[in-house]
Structures are given as structure tokens and as C-alpha cells.
Design a protein around this motif. Structure first.
Motif, PDB file in Angstrom:
ATOM      1  N   ASP A  30       0.998  -1.288  -0.064  1.00 52.95           N
ATOM      2  CA  ASP A  30       0.123   0.226  -0.029  1.00 52.95           C
ATOM      3  C   ASP A  30       0.743   1.207   0.055  1.00 52.95           C
ATOM      4  OD1 ASP A  30      -2.266  -1.517  -0.015  1.00 52.95           O
ATOM      5  OD2 ASP A  30      -2.625  -1.363   1.994  1.00 52.95           O
ATOM      6  N   PRO A  31       1.719   1.292   0.809  1.00 54.76           N
ATOM      7  CA  PRO A  31       2.525   2.734   0.764  1.00 54.76           C
ATOM      8  C   PRO A  31       3.015   3.183  -0.533  1.00 54.76           C
ATOM      9  CG  PRO A  31       2.921   1.411   3.160  1.00 54.76           C
ATOM     10  CD  PRO A  31       2.225   0.588   2.090  1.00 54.76           C
ATOM     11  N   PRO A  32       4.018   2.255  -1.215  1.00 56.37           N
ATOM     12  CA  PRO A  32       4.503   2.541  -2.495  1.00 56.37           C
ATOM     13  C   PRO A  32       3.432   2.887  -3.430  1.00 56.37           C
ATOM     14  CG  PRO A  32       5.158   0.095  -2.017  1.00 56.37           C
ATOM     15  CD  PRO A  32       4.418   0.807  -0.670  1.00 56.37           C
ATOM     16  N   LYS A  39       2.427  13.325  -8.212  1.00 59.95           N
ATOM     17  CA  LYS A  39       3.583  14.167  -8.576  1.00 59.95           C
ATOM     18  C   LYS A  39       4.181  14.938  -7.184  1.00 59.95           C
ATOM     19  CE  LYS A  39       1.163  15.900 -12.580  1.00 59.95           C
ATOM     20  NZ  LYS A  39       0.641  17.052 -13.372  1.00 59.95           N
ATOM     21  N   ARG A  40       3.646  14.629  -6.072  1.00 64.95           N
ATOM     22  CA  ARG A  40       4.338  15.005  -4.882  1.00 64.95           C
ATOM     23  C   ARG A  40       4.999  13.724  -4.177  1.00 64.95           C
ATOM     24  NH1 ARG A  40       1.042  18.832  -1.043  1.00 64.95           N
ATOM     25  NH2 ARG A  40       3.098  19.146  -0.045  1.00 64.95           N
ATOM     26  N   ASP A  41       5.991  13.873  -3.359  1.00 60.87           N
ATOM     27  CA  ASP A  41       6.763  12.968  -2.597  1.00 60.87           C
ATOM     28  C   ASP A  41       5.900  12.758  -1.250  1.00 60.87           C
ATOM     29  OD1 ASP A  41       8.772  12.711  -4.342  1.00 60.87           O
ATOM     30  OD2 ASP A  41       9.967  13.925  -3.255  1.00 60.87           O
ATOM     31  N   THR A  42       5.824  11.434  -1.082  1.00 59.73           N
ATOM     32  CA  THR A  42       5.005  11.203   0.078  1.00 59.73           C
ATOM     33  C   THR A  42       5.814  10.486   1.186  1.00 59.73           C
ATOM     34  OG1 THR A  42       3.150  10.442  -1.206  1.00 59.73           O
ATOM     35  CG2 THR A  42       2.734   9.899   0.956  1.00 59.73           C
ATOM     36  N   ARG A  43       5.879  11.147   2.382  1.00 64.69           N
ATOM     37  CA  ARG A  43       6.636  10.562   3.583  1.00 64.69           C
ATOM     38  C   ARG A  43       5.634   9.647   4.369  1.00 64.69           C
ATOM     39  NH1 ARG A  43      10.611  14.293   5.087  1.00 64.69           N
ATOM     40  NH2 ARG A  43      11.139  12.549   6.692  1.00 64.69           N
ATOM     41  N   LEU A  56      15.579  -3.094   5.552  1.00 63.68           N
ATOM     42  CA  LEU A  56      14.808  -1.779   5.574  1.00 63.68           C
ATOM     43  C   LEU A  56      15.361  -0.767   6.713  1.00 63.68           C
ATOM     44  CD1 LEU A  56      11.495  -3.615   6.065  1.00 63.68           C
ATOM     45  CD2 LEU A  56      12.379  -2.569   4.105  1.00 63.68           C
ATOM     46  N   LYS A  57      16.021  -1.101   7.702  1.00 63.27           N
ATOM     47  CA  LYS A  57      16.558   0.007   8.282  1.00 63.27           C
ATOM     48  C   LYS A  57      17.169   1.018   7.596  1.00 63.27           C
ATOM     49  CE  LYS A  57      20.552  -2.390  10.445  1.00 63.27           C
ATOM     50  NZ  LYS A  57      21.305  -2.997  11.607  1.00 63.27           N
ATOM     51  N   GLY A  58      18.161   0.846   6.687  1.00 60.14           N
ATOM     52  CA  GLY A  58      18.722   1.868   5.722  1.00 60.14           C
ATOM     53  C   GLY A  58      17.951   2.349   4.832  1.00 60.14           C
ATOM     54  N   LEU A  59      16.976   1.534   4.261  1.00 57.01           N
ATOM     55  CA  LEU A  59      16.048   1.927   3.201  1.00 57.01           C
ATOM     56  C   LEU A  59      15.249   3.017   3.528  1.00 57.01           C
ATOM     57  CD1 LEU A  59      15.559   1.739   0.125  1.00 57.01           C
ATOM     58  CD2 LEU A  59      14.269  -0.269   0.669  1.00 57.01           C
ATOM     59  N   LEU A  60      14.163   2.607   4.799  1.00 57.48           N
ATOM     60  CA  LEU A  60      13.099   3.489   4.885  1.00 57.48           C
ATOM     61  C   LEU A  60      13.683   4.918   5.188  1.00 57.48           C
ATOM     62  CD1 LEU A  60      11.098   0.880   7.471  1.00 57.48           C
ATOM     63  CD2 LEU A  60      10.516   1.731   4.959  1.00 57.48           C
ATOM     64  N   LYS A  62      15.747   6.571   3.933  1.00 61.80           N
ATOM     65  CA  LYS A  62      16.100   7.281   2.699  1.00 61.80           C
ATOM     66  C   LYS A  62      14.916   7.507   1.792  1.00 61.80           C
ATOM     67  CE  LYS A  62      20.779   5.695   2.433  1.00 61.80           C
ATOM     68  NZ  LYS A  62      21.650   4.319   1.884  1.00 61.80           N
ATOM     69  N   LEU A  63      13.842   6.801   2.199  1.00 60.00           N
ATOM     70  CA  LEU A  63      12.567   6.990   1.379  1.00 60.00           C
ATOM     71  C   LEU A  63      11.576   7.890   2.083  1.00 60.00           C
ATOM     72  CD1 LEU A  63      11.892   3.264   0.517  1.00 60.00           C
ATOM     73  CD2 LEU A  63      12.570   5.022  -1.246  1.00 60.00           C
TER      74      LEU A  63
END
Length: 180
Positions: A30-32, A39-43, A56-60, A62-63
Motif C-alpha cells: 500500500d505505501p509505495p 506528483k508529490r513525494d509522500t512521507r 529496511l533500516k537503511g532504506l526506509l 532514505k525513502l
């Protein structure tokens, strides 16, 4: 490539300003998918346990995701979320706090109402329906922003604000195909 995604209501996402994007939660994807067609980034606010997983601890971070400790009042997550909304970011949240195993919309947590009442962000309901099975149809509907100003004036509780948002999500889930 493997999914047939239909997106409805993309025009309901404000081009700027703080936005609290509130959706039902049926799958880990769901999140991605919720943010991929905008058009906007979503946190995203994500359960803190995900930030301990090796990949995930390094990737999340950064996303743009930030952790929340579930089952308790996490003041740091609340401060982070309010700060991002004040900085005119868009935050994707799943008010139920967890995935629905049945696909039915559950009860929303009061933290979403807190964000909606304490920030000046637009609150946009969204609904995801369908299946994430390859080549199946998935539909994402972005609804019109919820009028939070009236609720702020009435000084409703966070729980009441959350329920108003959940009603909007419920309405999107129950809408007839082809209708906004």
C-alpha cells in the motif's frame, strides 16, 4: 508492469502545502502504491519494528519514512509528523494502524485526528481496493479534502476527528464504480 492500476481523483491532491493522506490498509505494498501515482513525494509513518530489519533500516529513512511505536503515545513520532506537515510535506498514514486481514475498514486510531486538528494540513481520504495479485485490477481513489476547519471550530476530540476521516474513507470504499 504486473499490476493493472486504476487511479481516480488524483486532482484532489493539493499541489502544495501540508497534506495528510489517509488510506485504508490492505497490503504491505500500500505505501509505495498510494504515493507512486502522485506528483508529490509522500512521507510515511511506519511501525518502528520495520526500522530494525537489516534491509529496511537503511532504506526506509532514505525513502522519507519515520518510525512510530505502536500501542502507546509516541510523542517523538507526533512531533516529527507535525513538523513535516508544518514544512508543507505530504504524509501518508493508515489510520487503522495495521493491515486489515479481511479487507474491511477497521477503527481508526486517535493519532490521525490529532494530526488533522493540530496541523493546518489538508486531510485527503483515500481508498485502495482490489488485489495485488499479478495482472489483477487494483483501484486507488483519492477523495476530496475533508473540511477540518468546521471540526476545529467545534473543538471536537481527536477521536471524533478520526471518525470523520474514517467515514470519508468508508464512503470511498463503498462508492459505485465510475463515480467520484
Amino acid at each position: 508492469m504486473f499490476f493493472r492500476v486504476r487511479v481516480i481523483g488524483r486532482e484532489n491532491i493539493p499541489a502544495d502545502g501540508g497534506v495528510l493522506l489517509c488510506s485504508n490498509h490492505i497490503n504491505n505494498l500500500d505505501p509505495p502504491f498510494l504515493g507512486a501515482f502522485l506528483k508529490r513525494d509522500t512521507r510515511y509513518m511506519a511501525k518502528s519494528e520495520l526500522f530494525t530489519k537489516p534491509v529496511l533500516k537503511g532504506l526506509l529513512p532514505k525513502l522519507g519514512a519515520f518510525p512510530i511505536r505502536r500501542g502507546m503515545s509516541d510523542r517523538q513520532a507526533l512531533r516529527t509528523g507535525l513538523g513535516l506537515l508544518k514544512e508543507e510535506e505530504m504524509i501518508g498514514v493508515f489510520p487503522e494502524g495495521t493491515r486489515s486481514r479481511t479487507g474491511e475498514l477497521g477503527k481508526g486510531l486517535a493519532g490521525i485526528g490529532f494530526f488533522a486538528l493540530r496541523s493546518r494540513a489538508e486531510v485527503v481520504p483515500a481508498a485502495i481496493t482490489g488485489s495485488y495479485k499479478p495482472f489483477s485490477r487494483l483501484t486507488i481513489v483519492y477523495g476530496k479534502p475533508v473540511n477540518m476547519e468546521k471540526l476545529r471550530e467545534e473543538k471536537v476530540s481527536a477521536e471524533e476527528a478520526t471518525e470523520a476521516i474514517m467515514e470519508e474513507i468508508r464512503g470511498l470504499l463503498n462508492r459505485k464504480p465510475g463515480k467520484q
